[in-house]
Scaffold this motif. Sequence first.
Motif, short mmCIF file in Angstrom:
data_model
loop_
_atom_site.label_atom_id
_atom_site.label_comp_id
_atom_site.label_asym_id
_atom_site.label_seq_id
_atom_site.Cartn_x
_atom_site.Cartn_y
_atom_site.Cartn_z
N MET A 1 0.64 -1.29 -0.04
CA MET A 1 -0.13 -0.13 -0.02
C MET A 1 0.88 1.15 -0.18
SD MET A 1 -3.14 -1.02 2.93
CE MET A 1 -3.70 0.59 2.49
N LYS A 2 0.33 2.24 -0.46
CA LYS A 2 1.12 3.54 -0.51
C LYS A 2 1.46 4.14 0.87
CE LYS A 2 0.07 6.54 -3.58
NZ LYS A 2 -0.52 7.81 -4.48
N PRO A 3 2.57 4.55 1.28
CA PRO A 3 2.56 5.01 2.78
C PRO A 3 1.90 6.14 2.92
CG PRO A 3 4.63 4.26 1.55
CD PRO A 3 3.75 4.30 0.38
N ILE A 4 1.83 6.38 4.31
CA ILE A 4 1.07 7.72 4.79
C ILE A 4 1.98 8.83 5.02
CG2 ILE A 4 -0.59 8.48 6.53
CD1 ILE A 4 -1.63 5.70 6.80
N ASP A 5 3.06 8.45 5.52
CA ASP A 5 3.76 9.66 6.05
C ASP A 5 4.67 10.08 4.79
OD1 ASP A 5 3.11 9.52 8.69
OD2 ASP A 5 4.60 8.06 9.41
N ARG A 6 5.10 11.21 4.61
CA ARG A 6 5.87 11.63 3.75
C ARG A 6 7.07 12.60 4.10
NH1 ARG A 6 3.33 12.50 -1.34
NH2 ARG A 6 1.25 11.47 -1.35
N PRO A 7 8.26 12.61 3.45
CA PRO A 7 9.24 13.34 3.93
C PRO A 7 8.79 14.84 3.94
CG PRO A 7 10.09 11.85 2.28
CD PRO A 7 8.55 11.73 2.31
N GLN A 8 9.14 15.88 4.96
CA GLN A 8 8.88 17.01 4.73
C GLN A 8 9.57 17.69 3.74
OE1 GLN A 8 6.39 18.56 6.92
NE2 GLN A 8 6.12 16.45 7.18
N ARG A 9 10.81 17.52 3.43
CA ARG A 9 11.75 17.91 2.50
C ARG A 9 12.20 16.84 1.47
NH1 ARG A 9 16.34 21.04 4.00
NH2 ARG A 9 16.80 19.24 5.85
N PRO A 10 11.55 16.73 0.37
CA PRO A 10 11.83 15.54 -0.34
C PRO A 10 13.08 15.58 -1.30
CG PRO A 10 10.20 16.80 -1.30
CD PRO A 10 10.43 17.50 -0.23
N PHE A 11 13.99 16.57 -0.96
CA PHE A 11 15.21 17.02 -1.71
C PHE A 11 16.60 16.19 -1.33
CE2 PHE A 11 12.81 20.84 -0.44
CZ PHE A 11 12.39 20.91 -1.82
N PHE A 12 16.35 14.86 -2.01
CA PHE A 12 17.63 13.86 -1.95
C PHE A 12 18.41 13.76 -3.22
CE2 PHE A 12 13.78 12.46 0.45
CZ PHE A 12 14.35 12.41 1.64
N GLY A 13 18.63 14.76 -3.95
CA GLY A 13 19.37 14.93 -5.14
C GLY A 13 20.86 15.24 -4.61
N SER A 14 21.84 14.80 -5.49
CA SER A 14 23.20 14.75 -4.92
C SER A 14 24.03 16.06 -5.49
CB SER A 14 23.86 13.43 -5.45
OG SER A 14 23.59 12.38 -4.84
N GLY A 15 23.30 17.15 -6.03
CA GLY A 15 23.80 18.24 -6.31
C GLY A 15 23.25 19.02 -7.46
N PRO A 16 22.83 20.21 -7.07
CA PRO A 16 22.78 20.68 -5.95
C PRO A 16 21.99 20.18 -4.91
CG PRO A 16 22.52 22.40 -7.45
CD PRO A 16 22.30 21.07 -8.34
N THR A 17 22.25 20.26 -3.60
CA THR A 17 21.54 19.44 -2.75
C THR A 17 20.86 20.14 -1.91
OG1 THR A 17 23.46 19.81 -1.02
CG2 THR A 17 23.75 17.88 -2.38
N ALA A 18 19.95 19.68 -1.01
CA ALA A 18 19.01 20.24 0.01
C ALA A 18 19.70 21.41 0.65
CB ALA A 18 18.55 19.08 0.95
N LYS A 19 18.94 22.48 0.98
CA LYS A 19 19.42 23.47 1.71
C LYS A 19 19.20 23.09 3.20
CE LYS A 19 19.93 26.88 -0.13
NZ LYS A 19 21.32 27.32 -0.86
N ARG A 20 19.66 24.00 4.23
CA ARG A 20 20.01 23.39 5.46
C ARG A 20 18.21 23.56 5.92
NH1 ARG A 20 17.63 28.22 8.38
NH2 ARG A 20 18.78 30.09 7.54
N PRO A 21 18.07 22.75 7.05
CA PRO A 21 16.69 22.85 7.65
C PRO A 21 16.32 24.35 8.13
CG PRO A 21 17.82 21.08 8.53
CD PRO A 21 18.53 21.98 7.70
N GLY A 22 15.15 24.60 7.54
CA GLY A 22 14.68 25.96 8.07
C GLY A 22 14.94 27.04 6.99
N TRP A 23 15.66 26.79 5.97
CA TRP A 23 16.21 27.84 5.00
C TRP A 23 15.03 28.29 4.33
CZ3 TRP A 23 15.77 29.06 -0.08
CH2 TRP A 23 16.75 30.11 -0.66
#
Length: 388
Positions: A1-23
């Motif tokens: 089944m499709k999961p319920i919980d989702r990542p709050q920030r779906p940025f898992f690419g390797s470059g450019p990468t996710a900004k810091r939390p709260g940016w």
Amino acid sequence: MKPIDRPQRPFFGSGPTAKRPGWSLSALEGAMLGRSHRDSVAKARINDVIVRSRKLLGIPDDYRLGILPASDTGAFEAAMWSMLGARGTDLLAWESFGKEWVTDATKQLKLKDVRTHGADYGALPDLGAVDFARDVVFTWNGTTSGVRVPDGTWIADDREGLTLCDATSAVFAMDLPWSKLDVATWSWQKVLGGEAQHGMLALSPRAVARLESYQPSWPLPKIFRLTKGGKLIEGIFKGETINTPSMLAVEDALDGLTWAEQVGGLKGLIARSEANLEAIAGWVEETAWVDFLAADPATRSCTSICLKIADLTVASFTDEDQQKFVKDMASLLAKEKVAFDIAGYRDAPPGLRIWGGATVDVEDMRALLPWLTWAFTEIRSRVDVDAS
């Protein structure tokens, strides 16, 4: 089944990468836009990136640290173009970017005395075969293979040649032995999630001595010139950049450094990255259809975490069909807005590449993992339907 919980920030690419939390864009409100980078206040802001990076990373006081154009590529090629050729060179290549440095040395610089130590994706070359009487060129972390050197014990303390290390996806996430590295480079858009186009160059006293005593036989573009009249251009290492930097990117780099200081400095950053690797490792252990590309746990990257499909049916596909399978998985996850840009690098074996650097929260990593299984199951079921 499709999961319920989702990542709050779906940025898992390797470059450019996710900004810091709260940016948010408000972090850049103090940027000195519309001002000359040569102004004393602007230059001080640029130099602050150097000073704070040095302190955070524990770079020795007698090393030079500067900012160069064209990201990690520009910084590393400036070092190669300026220093190689003085003696024989050993090149280590086990993934895409290491192979690019081999191409630069053999096809562009046309170095005459070159030895290449290679390995397939997922493995390291024989580090014991490296000759440190020669210059040695290597990546610390294979960004496209998920394979890192486990430590610096293999690097000779009494080496005669220089060690040139492309450390772009390792710096701020791994504990580097600076005394073993004569040249190290990285970019702002990796572990701290900064904006692109600027590279950092760290030089040991031995590297500076090479620059001031050796003149390569080939011409050097302006953006690669680190010396003038046989002396190091000291201004580069005090905020006087070779070309015009983006003051917006400088402000963003400073914001990333402030956040890094707040989460415990280098130790805190390393702990955040290792926690992401640990989360994936636990999931891989329990999940039959997936495995690490790096077979040896000691060499698994905690930033560019590369996975391969272990399902026997999918693994039996041609590389082209496996690539399509992975792209379909990645597209499905992007459509659900739970993970962006996680298909493996175009030159790497078919698989997933998930960024686990310090700006990724481990809670988001844990939330992602059930979605990977869901996406695999969805695409795998389509394959079964097509086959029938």
